[in-house]
Design a protein around this motif. Structure first.
Motif, PDB file in Angstrom:
ATOM      1  N   LEU A  98      -9.993   1.202  -4.789  1.00 24.17           N
ATOM      2  CA  LEU A  98     -11.225   0.167  -5.026  1.00 24.17           C
ATOM      3  C   LEU A  98     -12.475   0.930  -4.673  1.00 24.17           C
ATOM      4  CD1 LEU A  98     -11.977  -2.746  -5.435  1.00 24.17           C
ATOM      5  CD2 LEU A  98     -11.988  -3.039  -2.943  1.00 24.17           C
ATOM      6  N   LEU A  99     -13.542   0.741  -5.530  1.00 22.45           N
ATOM      7  CA  LEU A  99     -14.667   1.215  -5.522  1.00 22.45           C
ATOM      8  C   LEU A  99     -15.563   0.308  -4.996  1.00 22.45           C
ATOM      9  CD1 LEU A  99     -15.147   3.331  -8.835  1.00 22.45           C
ATOM     10  CD2 LEU A  99     -14.327   4.410  -6.326  1.00 22.45           C
ATOM     11  N   ILE A 100     -16.351   0.262  -3.720  1.00 20.82           N
ATOM     12  CA  ILE A 100     -17.255  -0.751  -3.342  1.00 20.82           C
ATOM     13  C   ILE A 100     -18.557  -0.093  -3.338  1.00 20.82           C
ATOM     14  CG2 ILE A 100     -18.038  -1.837  -1.174  1.00 20.82           C
ATOM     15  CD1 ILE A 100     -15.118  -1.374   0.007  1.00 20.82           C
ATOM     16  N   ILE A 101     -19.426  -0.745  -4.386  1.00 21.81           N
ATOM     17  CA  ILE A 101     -20.595  -0.101  -4.959  1.00 21.81           C
ATOM     18  C   ILE A 101     -21.716  -1.228  -4.693  1.00 21.81           C
ATOM     19  CG2 ILE A 101     -21.667   0.768  -7.047  1.00 21.81           C
ATOM     20  CD1 ILE A 101     -19.015   0.583  -8.372  1.00 21.81           C
ATOM     21  N   LYS A 102     -22.684  -0.657  -3.907  1.00 21.99           N
ATOM     22  CA  LYS A 102     -24.151  -1.497  -3.755  1.00 21.99           C
ATOM     23  C   LYS A 102     -24.805  -1.205  -5.299  1.00 21.99           C
ATOM     24  CE  LYS A 102     -26.300   1.159  -0.660  1.00 21.99           C
ATOM     25  NZ  LYS A 102     -24.850   2.358  -1.116  1.00 21.99           N
ATOM     26  N   ASP A 107     -26.204   3.804  -8.682  1.00 24.77           N
ATOM     27  CA  ASP A 107     -25.005   3.985  -8.191  1.00 24.77           C
ATOM     28  C   ASP A 107     -23.810   3.123  -9.090  1.00 24.77           C
ATOM     29  OD1 ASP A 107     -25.888   4.715  -5.816  1.00 24.77           O
ATOM     30  OD2 ASP A 107     -25.503   3.233  -4.499  1.00 24.77           O
ATOM     31  N   VAL A 108     -24.256   2.128  -9.610  1.00 22.90           N
ATOM     32  CA  VAL A 108     -23.344   1.205 -10.488  1.00 22.90           C
ATOM     33  C   VAL A 108     -22.906   2.005 -11.667  1.00 22.90           C
ATOM     34  CG1 VAL A 108     -23.044  -0.614 -12.178  1.00 22.90           C
ATOM     35  CG2 VAL A 108     -24.100  -0.985  -9.950  1.00 22.90           C
ATOM     36  N   MET A 109     -23.866   2.716 -12.486  1.00 21.31           N
ATOM     37  CA  MET A 109     -23.552   3.773 -13.669  1.00 21.31           C
ATOM     38  C   MET A 109     -22.837   4.948 -13.080  1.00 21.31           C
ATOM     39  SD  MET A 109     -26.151   5.567 -16.100  1.00 21.31           S
ATOM     40  CE  MET A 109     -26.856   6.756 -14.625  1.00 21.31           C
ATOM     41  N   ASN A 110     -22.973   5.617 -12.134  1.00 22.42           N
ATOM     42  CA  ASN A 110     -22.268   6.753 -11.559  1.00 22.42           C
ATOM     43  C   ASN A 110     -20.732   6.452 -11.272  1.00 22.42           C
ATOM     44  OD1 ASN A 110     -24.456   8.245 -12.425  1.00 22.42           O
ATOM     45  ND2 ASN A 110     -24.994   8.984 -10.547  1.00 22.42           N
ATOM     46  N   VAL A 134     -31.221 -11.145  -0.385  1.00 22.73           N
ATOM     47  CA  VAL A 134     -31.774 -12.419  -0.920  1.00 22.73           C
ATOM     48  C   VAL A 134     -33.610 -12.320  -1.202  1.00 22.73           C
ATOM     49  CG1 VAL A 134     -29.937 -13.848   0.002  1.00 22.73           C
ATOM     50  CG2 VAL A 134     -32.372 -13.541   1.152  1.00 22.73           C
ATOM     51  N   ALA A 135     -33.939 -11.032  -0.797  1.00 20.35           N
ATOM     52  CA  ALA A 135     -35.345 -10.942  -0.987  1.00 20.35           C
ATOM     53  C   ALA A 135     -35.824 -11.038  -2.264  1.00 20.35           C
ATOM     54  CB  ALA A 135     -35.986  -9.872  -0.213  1.00 20.35           C
ATOM     55  N   VAL A 136     -35.067 -10.403  -3.138  1.00 23.81           N
ATOM     56  CA  VAL A 136     -35.649 -10.119  -4.687  1.00 23.81           C
ATOM     57  C   VAL A 136     -34.266 -10.232  -5.808  1.00 23.81           C
ATOM     58  CG1 VAL A 136     -37.327  -8.584  -4.244  1.00 23.81           C
ATOM     59  CG2 VAL A 136     -35.323  -7.726  -4.483  1.00 23.81           C
ATOM     60  N   GLU A 137     -34.895 -10.913  -6.924  1.00 25.04           N
ATOM     61  CA  GLU A 137     -33.915 -10.907  -7.892  1.00 25.04           C
ATOM     62  C   GLU A 137     -33.617  -9.370  -8.772  1.00 25.04           C
ATOM     63  OE1 GLU A 137     -31.428 -13.045  -8.752  1.00 25.04           O
ATOM     64  OE2 GLU A 137     -31.959 -14.606  -7.314  1.00 25.04           O
ATOM     65  N   ASN A 138     -34.787  -8.855  -8.882  1.00 21.27           N
ATOM     66  CA  ASN A 138     -34.834  -7.500  -9.514  1.00 21.27           C
ATOM     67  C   ASN A 138     -35.874  -6.588  -8.849  1.00 21.27           C
ATOM     68  OD1 ASN A 138     -33.240  -7.935 -12.051  1.00 21.27           O
ATOM     69  ND2 ASN A 138     -34.661  -9.515 -12.144  1.00 21.27           N
ATOM     70  N   SER A 139     -35.645  -5.246  -8.766  1.00 19.14           N
ATOM     71  CA  SER A 139     -36.526  -4.244  -8.009  1.00 19.14           C
ATOM     72  C   SER A 139     -36.446  -3.070  -8.787  1.00 19.14           C
ATOM     73  CB  SER A 139     -35.671  -4.007  -6.792  1.00 19.14           C
ATOM     74  OG  SER A 139     -34.711  -3.169  -6.728  1.00 19.14           O
ATOM     75  N   THR A 140     -37.238  -2.092  -8.176  1.00 18.91           N
ATOM     76  CA  THR A 140     -37.379  -0.788  -9.147  1.00 18.91           C
ATOM     77  C   THR A 140     -35.861  -0.041  -9.118  1.00 18.91           C
ATOM     78  OG1 THR A 140     -39.402  -0.487  -7.689  1.00 18.91           O
ATOM     79  CG2 THR A 140     -38.460   1.477  -8.892  1.00 18.91           C
ATOM     80  N   ILE A 143     -31.108  -3.882 -11.336  1.00 20.20           N
ATOM     81  CA  ILE A 143     -31.009  -5.183 -12.093  1.00 20.20           C
ATOM     82  C   ILE A 143     -30.361  -6.466 -11.325  1.00 20.20           C
ATOM     83  CG2 ILE A 143     -30.665  -6.380 -14.365  1.00 20.20           C
ATOM     84  CD1 ILE A 143     -30.818  -3.411 -15.706  1.00 20.20           C
ATOM     85  N   GLY A 144     -31.005  -7.359 -10.892  1.00 19.71           N
ATOM     86  CA  GLY A 144     -30.272  -8.231  -9.966  1.00 19.71           C
ATOM     87  C   GLY A 144     -30.535  -7.699  -8.565  1.00 19.71           C
ATOM     88  N   ARG A 145     -30.119  -8.700  -7.534  1.00 19.95           N
ATOM     89  CA  ARG A 145     -30.160  -8.381  -5.912  1.00 19.95           C
ATOM     90  C   ARG A 145     -29.723  -7.037  -5.699  1.00 19.95           C
ATOM     91  NH1 ARG A 145     -29.354 -14.464  -4.071  1.00 19.95           N
ATOM     92  NH2 ARG A 145     -31.683 -15.040  -4.254  1.00 19.95           N
ATOM     93  N   ARG A 146     -30.482  -6.653  -4.597  1.00 21.48           N
ATOM     94  CA  ARG A 146     -29.835  -5.245  -4.277  1.00 21.48           C
ATOM     95  C   ARG A 146     -28.615  -5.432  -3.141  1.00 21.48           C
ATOM     96  NH1 ARG A 146     -36.275  -4.174  -2.488  1.00 21.48           N
ATOM     97  NH2 ARG A 146     -35.564  -5.890  -1.154  1.00 21.48           N
ATOM     98  N   GLY A 147     -28.071  -4.029  -2.961  1.00 19.22           N
ATOM     99  CA  GLY A 147     -26.985  -4.090  -2.056  1.00 19.22           C
ATOM    100  C   GLY A 147     -27.477  -3.698  -0.763  1.00 19.22           C
ATOM    101  N   VAL A 148     -27.335  -4.366   0.290  1.00 20.27           N
ATOM    102  CA  VAL A 148     -27.834  -3.867   1.634  1.00 20.27           C
ATOM    103  C   VAL A 148     -26.657  -4.018   2.620  1.00 20.27           C
ATOM    104  CG1 VAL A 148     -30.221  -3.683   0.842  1.00 20.27           C
ATOM    105  CG2 VAL A 148     -28.998  -5.765   1.807  1.00 20.27           C
ATOM    106  N   ALA A 149     -27.229  -4.329   3.806  1.00 22.97           N
ATOM    107  CA  ALA A 149     -26.021  -4.081   5.125  1.00 22.97           C
ATOM    108  C   ALA A 149     -25.155  -4.990   4.906  1.00 22.97           C
ATOM    109  CB  ALA A 149     -27.102  -4.407   6.185  1.00 22.97           C
ATOM    110  N   GLY A 150     -24.981  -5.975   4.182  1.00 27.16           N
ATOM    111  CA  GLY A 150     -23.630  -6.843   3.952  1.00 27.16           C
ATOM    112  C   GLY A 150     -22.804  -5.992   3.499  1.00 27.16           C
ATOM    113  N   THR A 151     -23.002  -4.945   2.748  1.00 24.09           N
ATOM    114  CA  THR A 151     -21.840  -4.210   2.133  1.00 24.09           C
ATOM    115  C   THR A 151     -20.960  -3.666   3.246  1.00 24.09           C
ATOM    116  OG1 THR A 151     -23.694  -3.334   0.722  1.00 24.09           O
ATOM    117  CG2 THR A 151     -21.587  -2.228   0.702  1.00 24.09           C
TER     118      THR A 151
END
Length: 327
Positions: A98-102, A107-110, A134-140, A143-151
């Motif tokens: 299983l791959l756990i990806i932020k 990251d998702v592509m590779n 939950v801060a942003v839907e998209n960022s630099t 696409i979609g919300r970022r993966g952060v400490a909840g990972t």
């Protein structure tokens, strides 16, 4: 700003060597930036990783009951598909990986490219993408919300599932469940300083706070004058509570995560106010984590993560792990 490491080009490789020698249960795959458990069990393998600069993530979560391998990219840079493939090969014991990806585009592509290569070799691979910010839907970076400490909660609970002998599909189900129930948001009092340039990742005037920062030195969604800490904590908790639909009598795990340069004393005050606010809402705190779990180099600030628990997730969260960074 002065930086201790004299050669930024060797920062990651020297860091990995120092980490492995400090933790006898870990090893580095020769010729790679992959950290693995020294002794692997006959079970589903768990692999995660990403750019360096988030220490103790991700190598700190390699160990019995959590990850089997972590792949380190350069500072804030996704690891290559070949590095991820090396990790998959190293931990596969015939039961799948299983791959756990932020949720960052690179990251998702590779990781997905590595999964396809591994599947071509006959290795069963599944993935879970974590998008808890939950801060942003998209960022630099996304696409979609970022993966952060909840990972980190996904690492812990999926790791416990794999460690007890669950099938690949069952481990994936549990990992997806955690990813759907974990929510985070952070703020910064100063940006991080990039070791490659010695310059801040963004400008933040004295006396101001950046709300909704990311873990790659990204600026937040808004800024303002520094308010009393109780107000800042309440703002983050209330946003997380709203996004997670927290209700009275819900049971949660709470993480107060330092971003790299916030004293533990200040994090303790943050935890005090966060727990008081959750008490006001009527939420029961099953477990509270306090410290640095996923940083942004030397950024001053913190993030708050809430994981909504049920009996299944609570049991797995409480299982033993020997990963060095789980406290």
């Amino acid at each position: 700003m002065n930086i201790l490491h004299p050669n930024p080009d060797r920062l990651v490789t020297d860091m990995l060597d120092g980490f492995v020698r400090s933790h006898p249960g870990l090893a580095r795959l020769p010729g790679t930036q992959v950290i693995v458990r020294s002794q692997l069990d006959q079970k589903v393998g768990l692999v995660s990783g990403g750019g360096s600069g988030h220490e103790p993530a991700h190598a700190g979560y390699v160990g019995y009951g959590m990850l089997d391998a972590a792949v380190a990219g350069q500072i804030f840079t996704s690891p290559t598909p070949n590095e991820v493939l090396n990790a998959i090969r190293a931990v596969d014991r015939g039961l799948g990986v299983l791959l756990i990806i932020k949720n960052y585009t690179g990251d998702v592509m590779n990781f997905e490219m590595a999964a396809e290569l591994a599947q071509d070799e006959g290795i069963a691979v599944e993935k879970v993408i974590v998008a808890d910010d939950v801060a942003v839907e998209n960022s630099t970076f996304t696409i979609g919300r970022r993966g952060v400490a909840g990972t980190v909660f996904v690492h812990k609970i999926a790791g416990a599932s794999a460690q007890r002998g669950d099938s690949l599909q069952e481990v994936k189900r549990i990992a997806d469940k955690v990813a759907a129930r974990v929510f985070s948001m952070g703020l910064a009092l100063s940006p991080c300083i990039l070791p490659t340039t010695g310059k801040p990742s963004f400008d933040l005037p004295a006396g101001e706070v950046e709300i909704g920062i990311g873990i790659h030195g990204e600026p937040g969604v808004r800024r303002g004058s520094i308010a009393p800490l109780t107000e800042l904590v309440d703002m983050l908790i209330d946003r997380v509570a709203a996004e997670s639909s927290l209700q009275k009598s819900d049971e949660v795990a709470l993480m107060i995560n330092g971003m790299g340069a916030t004293p533990l004393a200040e994090l303790g005050v943050c935890a005090h106010h966060a727990m008081a606010r959750l008490d006001q809402i009527g939420v029961k705190i099953h477990k509270s984590l306090l410290g640095e779990y996923m940083t942004s180099l030397n950024m001053a600030g913190f993030s708050i993560t809430v994981l909504k628990l049920d009996s299944e997730l609570k049991s797995l969260l409480d299982e033993t792990t020997h990963a060095p960074a789980w406290r």
